[in-house]
Design a protein around this motif. Structure first.
Motif, mmCIF file in Angstrom:
data_model
loop_
_atom_site.group_PDB
_atom_site.id
_atom_site.type_symbol
_atom_site.label_atom_id
_atom_site.label_comp_id
_atom_site.label_asym_id
_atom_site.label_seq_id
_atom_site.Cartn_x
_atom_site.Cartn_y
_atom_site.Cartn_z
ATOM 1 N N LEU A 1 0.833 -1.202 0.000
ATOM 2 C CA LEU A 1 0.000 0.000 0.000
ATOM 3 C C LEU A 1 0.869 1.254 0.000
ATOM 4 N N ALA A 2 0.290 2.344 -0.452
ATOM 5 C CA ALA A 2 1.003 3.621 -0.416
ATOM 6 C C ALA A 2 1.161 4.082 1.027
ATOM 7 N N ARG B 1 -7.214 -3.515 -0.280
ATOM 8 C CA ARG B 1 -7.021 -2.953 -1.622
ATOM 9 C C ARG B 1 -8.345 -2.725 -2.342
ATOM 10 N N GLU B 2 -9.433 -2.970 -1.633
ATOM 11 C CA GLU B 2 -10.791 -2.692 -2.102
ATOM 12 C C GLU B 2 -11.127 -3.395 -3.422
ATOM 13 N N LYS C 1 -7.017 3.204 6.757
ATOM 14 C CA LYS C 1 -7.560 2.045 6.046
ATOM 15 C C LYS C 1 -7.206 0.754 6.777
ATOM 16 N N ILE C 2 -5.984 0.705 7.294
ATOM 17 C CA ILE C 2 -5.540 -0.490 8.016
ATOM 18 C C ILE C 2 -6.335 -0.651 9.304
#
Length: 253
Positions: A109-110, A153-154, A116-117
């Motif tokens: 991930l960026a 990552r959706e 998000k995590i």
């Protein structure tokens, strides 16, 4: 009734590794958005090949896969796995042993994806475990980390490879319902492969019986006990009925 919205459409998909025997032959299927499909079959039936083709890890010999309006593959096109909105969780989870839970989830991930995590840790009910290493987790917790790493990552579609194998009966039931809750809460679609019909019956919306690379029966779970002619399907159904009758006979009246 409205028109069904399909997240995945597969047409005449075929794959052979030796140009002689087909691991998958003329496989056609449509998955409705928000649904869970179980693909049931013995070892060598083509289940894993199907997942790899959808995820982009293998190239098909023939056929086409669409997600929505996007062509994932056909005879001329092959989108790489990272360009597909598909998450794949392997049977062995493939976690990095030297990384903590939060680092496994965040891998690739960026930077700056902390929120998000945190959201994903909450979704898979692993709050408080973010600083543990995989070796400090149970098998079920490791699986949830692997799922979280995929879902962060959706993706629009989640693929699970034998997610309930090598688990005791009670843990398998808990994992099945935990995964179903997660998928339904997030509004995702899922395909999972299994050799155990109990897995399919417990959480799937529909089931595909796969044998020697071909679909021998496809049915909504609600219709699964309808009379069928195929011997392979009959044997699975009879096993399930016998087991159910044994369990029922043990319950005090």
């Amino acid at each position: 009734m409205g028109t069904a919205n399909y997240i995945l459409q597969i047409e005449a998909l075929s794959k052979s590794y030796d140009k002689k025997i087909f691991a998958l032959k003329d496989f056609s299927y449509k998955l409705e958005s928000g649904k869970i499909c179980a693909v049931v079959g013995e070892s060598g039936s083509g289940k894993s090949t199907l997942l790899k083709l959808i995820a982009g890890l293998e190239r098909s010999d023939h056929g086409q896969i669409n997600m929505g309006d996007q062509i994932l593959c056909n005879d001329q096109i092959h989108l790489s796995p990272q360009k597909r909105s598909v998450g794949l969780v392997f049977q062995d989870f493939a976690l990095f042993p030297h990384l903590r839970v939060k680092e496994n989830i965040a891998f690739g991930l960026a930077p700056g994806s902390h929120s998000k995590i945190e959201q994903m840790l909450k979704a898979v009910r692993l709050e408080g475990y973010e600083d543990r290493f995989p070796s400090e987790l149970s098998g079920g917790q490791e699986q949830r980390v692997a799922i979280a790493r995929s879902l962060v990552r959706e993706p629009d579609l989640l693929l699970l490879d034998e997610p309930f194998s090598n688990r005791d009966t009670i843990l398998k039931s808990e994992l099945r319902h935990e995964i179903k809750r997660l998928i339904k809460d997030l509004g995702l679609s899922m395909i999972f492969i299994t050799h155990d019909i109990y897995d399919a019956m417990d959480i799937a919306d529909e089931i595909i019986f796969l044998k020697e690379g071909k679909i021998v029966r496809q049915s909504p779970i609600a219709d699964i006990f309808e009379a069928v002619k195929d011997k392979y399907v009959q044997e699975n159904m009879e096993e399930l009925k016998r087991s159910a009758e044994t369990i029922l006979s043990m319950i005090p009246k």
